[in-house]
Design an enzyme around this catalytic site. Structure first.
Site, PDB file in Angstrom:
ATOM      1  N   ASP A  43       5.618  -4.129   7.527  1.00 53.50           N
ATOM      2  CA  ASP A  43       4.916  -3.118   8.306  1.00 53.50           C
ATOM      3  C   ASP A  43       5.817  -2.697   9.464  1.00 53.50           C
ATOM      4  O   ASP A  43       6.647  -3.492   9.937  1.00 53.50           O
ATOM      5  CB  ASP A  43       3.584  -3.665   8.846  1.00 53.50           C
ATOM      6  CG  ASP A  43       2.589  -2.556   9.159  1.00 53.50           C
ATOM      7  OD1 ASP A  43       1.602  -2.431   8.425  1.00 53.50           O
ATOM      8  OD2 ASP A  43       2.807  -1.810  10.127  1.00 53.50           O
ATOM      9  N   ILE A  48       9.537   0.943   4.428  1.00 51.95           N
ATOM     10  CA  ILE A  48       9.681   0.724   2.993  1.00 51.95           C
ATOM     11  C   ILE A  48      10.986   1.336   2.492  1.00 51.95           C
ATOM     12  O   ILE A  48      11.707   0.753   1.667  1.00 51.95           O
ATOM     13  CB  ILE A  48       8.485   1.337   2.231  1.00 51.95           C
ATOM     14  CG1 ILE A  48       7.160   0.711   2.698  1.00 51.95           C
ATOM     15  CG2 ILE A  48       8.662   1.185   0.724  1.00 51.95           C
ATOM     16  CD1 ILE A  48       6.983  -0.729   2.385  1.00 51.95           C
ATOM     17  N   GLU A  49      11.310   2.535   3.024  1.00 50.43           N
ATOM     18  CA  GLU A  49      12.505   3.246   2.573  1.00 50.43           C
ATOM     19  C   GLU A  49      13.785   2.509   2.939  1.00 50.43           C
ATOM     20  O   GLU A  49      14.846   2.751   2.335  1.00 50.43           O
ATOM     21  CB  GLU A  49      12.568   4.653   3.185  1.00 50.43           C
ATOM     22  CG  GLU A  49      11.282   5.447   3.137  1.00 50.43           C
ATOM     23  CD  GLU A  49      10.453   5.247   4.385  1.00 50.43           C
ATOM     24  OE1 GLU A  49      10.492   6.125   5.285  1.00 50.43           O
ATOM     25  OE2 GLU A  49       9.752   4.212   4.455  1.00 50.43           O
ATOM     26  N   GLY A 108      -2.938  -8.345   7.998  1.00 50.87           N
ATOM     27  CA  GLY A 108      -3.018  -9.361   6.953  1.00 50.87           C
ATOM     28  C   GLY A 108      -4.327  -9.432   6.194  1.00 50.87           C
ATOM     29  O   GLY A 108      -4.674 -10.494   5.665  1.00 50.87           O
ATOM     30  N   GLY A 109      -5.031  -8.314   6.090  1.00 46.91           N
ATOM     31  CA  GLY A 109      -6.291  -8.325   5.351  1.00 46.91           C
ATOM     32  C   GLY A 109      -6.124  -8.706   3.889  1.00 46.91           C
ATOM     33  O   GLY A 109      -6.941  -9.452   3.332  1.00 46.91           O
ATOM     34  N   SER A 140      -7.816  -1.646   9.422  1.00 43.77           N
ATOM     35  CA  SER A 140      -7.800  -2.759   8.485  1.00 43.77           C
ATOM     36  C   SER A 140      -8.775  -2.514   7.338  1.00 43.77           C
ATOM     37  O   SER A 140      -9.196  -1.379   7.088  1.00 43.77           O
ATOM     38  CB  SER A 140      -8.106  -4.060   9.217  1.00 43.77           C
ATOM     39  OG  SER A 140      -7.826  -5.176   8.397  1.00 43.77           O
ATOM     40  N   SER A 161      -1.845  -0.971   1.406  1.00 43.38           N
ATOM     41  CA  SER A 161      -2.822  -0.117   2.074  1.00 43.38           C
ATOM     42  C   SER A 161      -2.031   0.910   2.877  1.00 43.38           C
ATOM     43  O   SER A 161      -1.869   0.779   4.090  1.00 43.38           O
ATOM     44  CB  SER A 161      -3.724  -0.955   2.986  1.00 43.38           C
ATOM     45  OG  SER A 161      -4.741  -0.168   3.545  1.00 43.38           O
ATOM     46  N   CYS A 193      -3.472   5.898   6.217  1.00 50.94           N
ATOM     47  CA  CYS A 193      -4.568   6.749   5.750  1.00 50.94           C
ATOM     48  C   CYS A 193      -4.638   8.085   6.479  1.00 50.94           C
ATOM     49  O   CYS A 193      -5.346   8.993   6.042  1.00 50.94           O
ATOM     50  CB  CYS A 193      -5.899   6.023   5.909  1.00 50.94           C
ATOM     51  SG  CYS A 193      -6.327   5.644   7.639  1.00 50.94           S
TER      52      CYS A 193
END
Length: 350
Positions: free
Chosen positions: A32, A55-56, A12-13, A333, A74, A77
């Site tokens: 998420d 998401i898909e 939740g950043g 985060s 975000s 990464c």
């Protein structure tokens, strides 16, 4: 009221950054696939609709119903980090991001007016980055790109990250800037607010005698251009819960293994190395250690790292979250302050 969807929401950043800016908003979905991160998110924001979904797996119809004003994201990464395999779009962890760029955004009638994205430094050289820019240009978004670190604002932590803020234009534009900025204006209000949250603590005579002349320098990796005056910088001491903490001290075996490869700082430090998800598991390159007044070496606690990320003082990890899990979640985060500054600039330009 701003309708926000938080994608790859983690702990939740982005939500905290919205709070920090005083924008009037509602999170209409926080998405998420990490159940541990979702547990932490939900415990701090019990009224937010947290979705443990890919998401898909979300239909276009659902995106239309949400009718979001802003996407905050975000993406994972790992496909772009120097420590990883750098498989870029061949890494399945980019599937959600690719789905957003190739399927959802192009087909969506109710497109978000604003987009904010955060990722690691290095993302800007990736195929995923090019896909992002191509998609934004195709759908009339004006954007600005940044490489920023909290240490530039006097916050004693080096965490260089790539950021993009975008706003959809009514008319197409023929010019798009490929430049990536390393400085930003309009952060003074939030900086003053941050100092209220983490005021300067008076140092005792003992602490002052323990002084280490530890300035903001390029010893912090990729520190970039410092945007505050030297006297505005904040000491590590201002983010500590306490100087001593026996529960987080290194034992003799850990000291033998890690002391020669670790960055060790004191309460007077104006910098610390980036804390990664492997902090507490490995030593080299995972974050700084702290030397106490009693000359013991300890880890920073999860709460202290959250403070350095500028999470609110009332932000907590539930009791069932282990220290190792908290370190991992914080390593993935973001800097709440830097995202807040970008949001402030994004909406000032509106």
């Amino acid at each position: 009221m701003l309708r926000a969807v938080e994608l790859f929401s983690g702990i939740g950043g982005m939500h905290c950054a919205l709070d920090f800016t005083d924008l009037i908003y509602e999170i209409i979905a926080a998405i998420d696939i990490n159940p541990t991160a979702n547990l932490v998110y939900a415990s701090n924001f019990p009224n937010a609709p947290v979705m443990n979904r890919t998401i898909e797996g979300i239909s276009l119809n659902q995106w239309e119903k949400w009718n979001a004003d802003i996407w905050l994201m975000s993406p994972p990464c790992q496909p772009f980090t120097r420590q990883g395999k750098q498989e870029d779009l061949n890494d399945r962890r980019t599937d959600g991001f690719v789905h957003l760029m190739k399927i959802i955004l192009p087909q969506l009638k109710a497109k978000p007016k604003y987009i904010l994205l955060e990722n690691v430094s290095g993302f800007e050289y990736s195929q995923a980055h090019q896909l992002l820019l191509d998609t934004l240009q195709a759908h009339n978004y004006y954007y600005e790109q940044y490489l920023l670190s909290p240490i530039q604002f006097g916050i004693p932590n080096s965490r260089l990250r790539f950021y993009l803020i975008a706003k959809q234009q009514e008319k197409p534009t023929d010019t798009y800037s490929s430049s990536i900025l390393t400085r930003i204006s309009n952060f003074e209000r939030l900086y003053n607010k941050l100092r209220q949250q983490f005021p300067s603590k008076d140092l005792s005579l003992e602490e002052n005698s323990f002084y280490e002349n530890d300035q903001i320098t390029d010893r912090c990796s990729h520190s970039s251009e410092i945007l505050v005056q030297p006297d505005q910088s904040i000491y590590i001491n201002d983010f500590l819960i306490s100087n001593e903490n026996q529960d987080f001290e290194l034992n003799e075996k850990q000291l033998e293994r890690g002391l020669h490869v670790c960055d060790i700082i004191t309460c007077h430090a104006k910098r610390s190395f980036c804390f990664t998800k492997s902090y507490g598991k490995y030593f080299e390159g995972t974050g700084s250690l702290f030397r106490t007044l009693s000359n013991r070496i300890r880890y920073f606690t999860p709460k202290e790292i959250a403070n350095l990320h500028c999470f609110p003082l009332n932000y907590q990890f539930p009791e069932q979250i282990t220290t190792r899990q908290a370190y991992s979640l914080l390593g993935n985060s973001l800097s709440v302050f830097v995202v807040g500054v970008l949001l402030e600039n994004l909406f000032e330009r509106s």
